[in-house]
Design a protein around this motif. Structure first.
Motif: not given
Length: 577
Positions: A496, A501, A524, A571
């Motif tokens: 990550y 991802f 992700s 994220g």
């Protein structure tokens, strides 16, 4: 049991009274006779022609029965080679009836002892005459069978010199029995030898893996045979016979067989395109005490087999000697190890109930042995993992984790486990330099300890060195490819933070229980623009952690550089947190 009794005895019939007593004992004769009548009724219903029944006797019709033990008589008369007897004894006599007791159990033990004595006698009679590869292999197998049961049989040990033999230097220190002097009533000294400790039992599992032209399987198996012979020639340990090792390898319940055969160490071997991979597992604590790869040049396995066997044998012996203290401790406190191992198994599931259950089990281990370093390390891990799972920033959990880890180190400063858990506690406390120092010490003490390497990787990721962390965790996965979920969780985090991802998602999907990583999975997916899946995993994470607060979590999560914390925040926000 009854058919075997009649087939191997001098008489083909038996009085009903004796049959009932043989099978069910004589404590309750009425019950024994009732059981016998039911048995006879079932046999008649089966139309079993090899047994006939009269009012007073049961008789065996040998002409209607083929019995493999007939071979024993032929071998006694010298009509069959040793290899025939080895093949017969690779299938233990009535193995499914190991729990028989009373007269039947006594008779079963007596038969096995007679077969064992016959095998030993035939081996000693013929060992000087063997010449072919088949005969040498049979003699070695026979020696293994006998030494598994009687490891101090020097005459049988000497037969291992037949054929090409691996020279081995004895590294493992043989334990000496200790004598105690006591004074009798007349004040004269009486020397009483103490009970010598049990020798460590080692199961060397047959190789698995790729059998390419450079790794011919028969030659590879011969390599492992050479290693086993080298170990078997030593007096300081007991080697499990090959047929038992093969059963362990193929079993669906390896732990049951390891416990049944009282095995202390498993040496697991695997062939790959790069060479021979060897792992040594200390069974009582389920810890890998060594993992290493031995390179073999293409096409040279056969010619280098002996040299490689000597290197592998020396390495195994060195690691067994390093672990001698743990083995001795286990002999005195088996209950502590049993509870510890159960706790380790509970920790395989990264859920709060499992982690808290493991904590209770580790505490029970300490009731058996208050100085058990491994149990303190296990306790420390439960506190650190609970801190991560709850995501509430509870500093008291980390204080307890650090305290337990220090207790582990105080009780045994020469093993890696305590330093590993101290490193993780310091990591979550935000003391990153102290964390890396402790984890570096763990790796120094045990450079092949996959769990310590995983923890080091995790610390490097939080120290804003995700590329270094990814290299470490991939090495841990090479050492332990079927590792626990946290390995894959850690690898997902490293991917990550380098922007991979899709690989982060793939690593999470390798976890057997993905619930603990739903938050990272949601982030992700969001960074890849997959809003639907991100929302799905956010909702599932909220179900497990309804009190999660993003700002509070970001304030306590230990991340060194602002860029990395911002990337994590981005994220999670995109995922709807």
């Amino acid at each position: 049991m009854l058919v075997a009794y009649l087939a191997t005895g001098a008489f083909a019939d038996i009085p009903r009274e004796k049959a009932a007593e043989f099978l069910w004992g004589n404590e309750d004769r009425a019950l024994a006779f009732t059981n016998l009548r039911k048995l006879i009724s079932r046999m008649r219903a089966m139309h079993a022609s090899f047994l006939t029944f009269s009012a007073t006797h049961l008789s065996l019709n040998r002409s209607d029965l083929v019995c493999d033990t007939d071979l024993l008589g032929e071998i006694r008369r010298g009509e069959n080679p040793l290899s025939s007897l080895v093949d017969l004894m690779s299938r233990p006599f009535l193995s499914e009836l190991d729990d028989a007791d009373g007269m039947a159990g006594y008779w079963l033990k007596e038969q096995r002892q007679k077969q064992f004595e016959l095998l030993r006698a035939r081996l000693l009679e013929t060992s000087a005459e063997v010449s072919t590869a088949t005969e040498i292999a049979a003699a070695r197998q026979a020696a293994f069978f006998i030494l598994e049961r009687s490891p101090d049989d020097q005459l049988v040990r000497d037969t291992l010199s037949i054929g090409p033999r691996l020279p081995v230097t004895e590294h493992y220190v043989e334990r000496k029995s200790v004598s105690a002097n006591v004074t009798s009533r007349n004040n004269s000294a009486v020397e009483i030898p103490s009970q010598p400790p049990k020798l460590p039992r080692v199961a060397l599992l047959p190789p698995v893996g790729v059998h390419a032209s450079a790794m011919e399987f028969p030659t590879a198996s011969a390599l492992i045979d050479d290693v086993a012979i080298g170990l078997c020639a030593l007096r300081g340990l007991s080697i499990v016979a090959p047929y038992t090792a093969e059963r362990i390898r193929s079993s669906d319940d390896k732990l049951l067989l390891l416990d049944k055969h009282d095995i202390s160490y498993v040496v697991d071997t695997k062939l790959t395109g790069d060479g021979l991979f060897v792992q040594i597992i200390f069974v009582p604590s389920d810890n890998v005490i060594y993992a290493g790869r031995f390179e073999i040049s293409r096409g040279l396995l056969s010619s280098h087999r002996k040299a490689l066997a000597e290197v592998v044998t020396d390495r195994i012996l060195a690691e067994l000697k390093r672990n001698e203290r743990a083995h001795s401790d286990y002999e005195y406190h088996p209950g502590a190890y049993q509870r510890y191992l159960l706790g380790v198994q509970q920790m395989n599931r990264l859920t709060l109930p499992s982690v808290r259950g493991a904590r209770k089990t580790f505490r029970e281990a300490l009731q058996h042995n208050a100085d058990f370093s491994h149990a303190f390390s296990g306790l420390a891990k439960t506190y650190s993992i609970e801190w991560v799972l709850t995501a509430r920033g509870d500093s008291e959990l980390l204080r307890k984790a650090e305290e337990s880890a220090r207790f582990a180190i105080e009780r045994n400063p020469e093993i890696a486990y305590g330093y590993k858990e101290l490193g993780m506690a310091k990591l979550y406390l935000g003391e990153l330099d102290e964390s890396l120092d402790a984890l570096a010490r763990a790796e120094e003490l045990s450079p092949h300890y996959a769990d310590a390497i995983y923890s080091f990787a995790d610390a490097l990721i939080h120290a804003s060195r995700p590329k270094d962390g990814l290299e470490k965790i991939e090495r841990a996965l090479l050492l332990n490819p079927l590792g626990p979920d946290e390995y894959f969780w850690c690898a997902a985090g490293a991917n990550y933070f380098i922007g991979a991802f899709d690989k982060a998602i793939s690593r999470i999907q390798s976890m057997s229980n993905q619930a603990s990583a739903y938050r990272l999975l949601a982030a992700s997916c969001a960074m890849l623009g997959d809003t639907r899946r991100a929302n799905h995993y956010r909702r599932k994470d909220r179900e497990a952690n309804p009190q999660f607060d993003l700002q509070k979590w970001l304030a306590v999560v230990p991340i060194k550089e602002p860029w990395q914390k911002e990337m994590y925040r981005e994220g999670l926000v995109k995922a709807g947190y």
